[in-house]
Design a protein around this motif. Structure first.
Motif, PDB file in Angstrom:
ATOM      1  N   VAL A  13       0.743  -1.120  -0.042  1.00  0.00           N
ATOM      2  CA  VAL A  13      -0.019   0.018  -0.063  1.00  0.00           C
ATOM      3  C   VAL A  13       0.810   1.169  -0.056  1.00  0.00           C
ATOM      4  CG1 VAL A  13      -1.905   1.320   1.297  1.00  0.00           C
ATOM      5  CG2 VAL A  13      -1.798  -1.204   1.286  1.00  0.00           C
ATOM      6  N   LYS A  14       0.607   2.071  -1.041  1.00  0.00           N
ATOM      7  CA  LYS A  14       1.439   3.413  -1.004  1.00  0.00           C
ATOM      8  C   LYS A  14       1.075   4.582  -0.288  1.00  0.00           C
ATOM      9  CE  LYS A  14       3.592   6.352  -4.602  1.00  0.00           C
ATOM     10  NZ  LYS A  14       3.550   6.909  -5.966  1.00  0.00           N
ATOM     11  N   THR A  15       1.920   4.640   0.754  1.00  0.00           N
ATOM     12  CA  THR A  15       1.597   5.800   2.030  1.00  0.00           C
ATOM     13  C   THR A  15       3.025   6.481   1.776  1.00  0.00           C
ATOM     14  OG1 THR A  15       2.704   4.362   3.673  1.00  0.00           O
ATOM     15  CG2 THR A  15       0.281   4.129   3.283  1.00  0.00           C
ATOM     16  N   PRO A  16       2.824   7.765   2.479  1.00  0.00           N
ATOM     17  CA  PRO A  16       4.233   8.522   2.696  1.00  0.00           C
ATOM     18  C   PRO A  16       5.464   7.919   3.260  1.00  0.00           C
ATOM     19  CG  PRO A  16       2.193   9.860   3.007  1.00  0.00           C
ATOM     20  CD  PRO A  16       1.846   8.518   3.060  1.00  0.00           C
ATOM     21  N   MET A  17       4.999   6.893   4.199  1.00  0.00           N
ATOM     22  CA  MET A  17       6.171   6.514   5.003  1.00  0.00           C
ATOM     23  C   MET A  17       6.762   5.014   4.121  1.00  0.00           C
ATOM     24  SD  MET A  17       8.405   6.088   7.460  1.00  0.00           S
ATOM     25  CE  MET A  17       7.840   7.130   8.520  1.00  0.00           C
ATOM     26  N   SER A  18       5.929   4.608   3.363  1.00  0.00           N
ATOM     27  CA  SER A  18       6.160   3.348   2.739  1.00  0.00           C
ATOM     28  C   SER A  18       7.039   3.803   1.454  1.00  0.00           C
ATOM     29  CB  SER A  18       4.965   2.495   2.278  1.00  0.00           C
ATOM     30  OG  SER A  18       4.100   3.057   1.346  1.00  0.00           O
ATOM     31  N   SER A  19       6.572   4.846   0.805  1.00  0.00           N
ATOM     32  CA  SER A  19       7.240   5.543  -0.145  1.00  0.00           C
ATOM     33  C   SER A  19       8.513   5.827  -0.073  1.00  0.00           C
ATOM     34  CB  SER A  19       6.788   6.580  -0.912  1.00  0.00           C
ATOM     35  OG  SER A  19       5.133   6.381  -1.277  1.00  0.00           O
ATOM     36  N   ASN A  72       3.216  15.494   8.315  1.00  0.00           N
ATOM     37  CA  ASN A  72       3.673  14.238   8.264  1.00  0.00           C
ATOM     38  C   ASN A  72       5.196  14.438   7.919  1.00  0.00           C
ATOM     39  OD1 ASN A  72       3.681  11.404   8.440  1.00  0.00           O
ATOM     40  ND2 ASN A  72       2.576  11.344   6.473  1.00  0.00           N
ATOM     41  N   PRO A  82       8.396  10.933   7.308  1.00  0.00           N
ATOM     42  CA  PRO A  82       8.588  10.654   5.649  1.00  0.00           C
ATOM     43  C   PRO A  82       9.502  11.607   4.972  1.00  0.00           C
ATOM     44  CG  PRO A  82       6.450  10.092   6.518  1.00  0.00           C
ATOM     45  CD  PRO A  82       6.853  10.833   7.399  1.00  0.00           C
ATOM     46  N   ASP A  90       3.981  19.090   2.733  1.00  0.00           N
ATOM     47  CA  ASP A  90       3.145  19.248   4.059  1.00  0.00           C
ATOM     48  C   ASP A  90       3.788  19.758   5.296  1.00  0.00           C
ATOM     49  OD1 ASP A  90       1.211  18.637   5.637  1.00  0.00           O
ATOM     50  OD2 ASP A  90       1.496  16.611   6.151  1.00  0.00           O
TER      51      ASP A  90
END
Length: 307
Positions: free
Chosen positions: A56-62, A135, A138, A244
């Protein structure tokens, strides 16, 4: 001062001619570096997608993926280039250099804060609110530390350093700055002007900073702090990428002043202040006599004479 004494690598005089051209020449080492980096980059990307299918693409995973497929391969490739190809310790990344990263962080924060301060005084930068849910982690990992470390290894550690060893400081500054500026040409809101601005304000500044200090950590620190302050602190797009930030802000006025949708890096204020820093560092280099001259024809004759 003998300018060549500050170079990280000089081809040993006893090296056979074929090896000088195919392994140790500047072009050969850049090709080897890029080929190894691409292999590691693509391998890391494939491994990440195999280990975490359907992520799942989230700011942290990216951010974590960016570190895995770009930053880590850049570090490993640079160590490979220095230790295996050039057969030396990468002194530009030595432990004694890393305290300089703190100075780079402070300088980067101060420099970008000055850019924002001037924009505010001129009525271009406006704070409209505060976002305490920004956020920030990230952003710190990706556009801050990730870009600061990875891009400095590629553009200053590999490209600038190696071109300087072959063609001298002036050509190295020009070539590395152009590549760095136009590497951002595909970013959102990018224009020919924004790419040229980044080439001049950041490409030249980071190149001269590396030349004067022979330290990658200080360049990484300045780069990381500039990006993090721009996006997360002041809420301004980072090279076109939406921010952000803790401060919710807008910029008004003509694009040449505000930087437009690309962000303050396309502003003449950032261009002017960074250029002043670049000129100050060039004065230091000139006084030291550390600029490496361009002597490609003399080097070419020497190589043929050793055959």
């Amino acid at each position: 001062m003998n300018a060549t004494l500050s170079l990280a690598y000089v081809t040993p005089a006893t090296t056979p001619s074929w090896k000088r051209w195919l392994v140790y020449s500047p072009l050969a080492r850049i090709v080897i570096f890029m080929a190894a980096f691409i292999v590691l980059n693509q391998s890391s990307s494939a491994l990440v997608h195999a280990l975490v299918p359907g992520m799942v693409k989230t700011p942290m995973s990216s951010a974590l993926v960016y570190l895995a497929v770009f930053v880590l391969p850049a570090i490993l490739t640079y160590v490979f280039l220095a230790r295996i190809v050039e057969r030396r310790k990468p002194e530009e990344l030595a432990v004694r250099r890393w305290p300089g990263a703190l100075g780079g962080l402070l300088a980067g924060a101060l420099l970008f804060s000055t850019v924002v301060g001037v924009l505010w005084l001129l009525g271009s930068y406006h704070v409209t609110g505060f976002n305490d849910h920004a956020n920030w982690l990230p952003a710190l990992l990706m556009v801050g530390l990730g870009a600061g470390i990875g891009e400095e290894i590629l553009f200053r550690g590999a490209l600038f350093r190696i071109v300087e060893e072959g063609l001298g400081t002036w050509w190295a500054l020009l070539i590395s700055a152009l590549f760095f500026g136009f590497a951002h040409a595909g970013n959102p809101g990018a224009t020919l002007w924004s790419s040229a601005a980044i080439a001049i304000e950041a490409g030249l500044l980071f190149g001269v900073l590396y030349h004067v200090t022979r330290s990658l950590p200080i360049c990484m620190g300045l780069h990381a702090a500039w990006n993090f302050c721009q996006g997360t602190v002041y809420g301004i797009p980072v090279s076109g990428q939406a921010a952000d930030g803790w401060l919710v802000s807008t910029r008004t006025g003509p694009g040449w002043l505000s930087g437009g949708v690309f962000g303050a890096e396309a502003s003449v204020i950032a261009l002017g202040l960074c250029s002043l820093c670049t000129l100050a560092l060039l004065v230091v280099a000139l006084r030291r006599g550390s600029l490496v001259p361009c002597r490609p024809w003399q080097q070419l004759l020497q190589r043929f004479s050793r055959r």
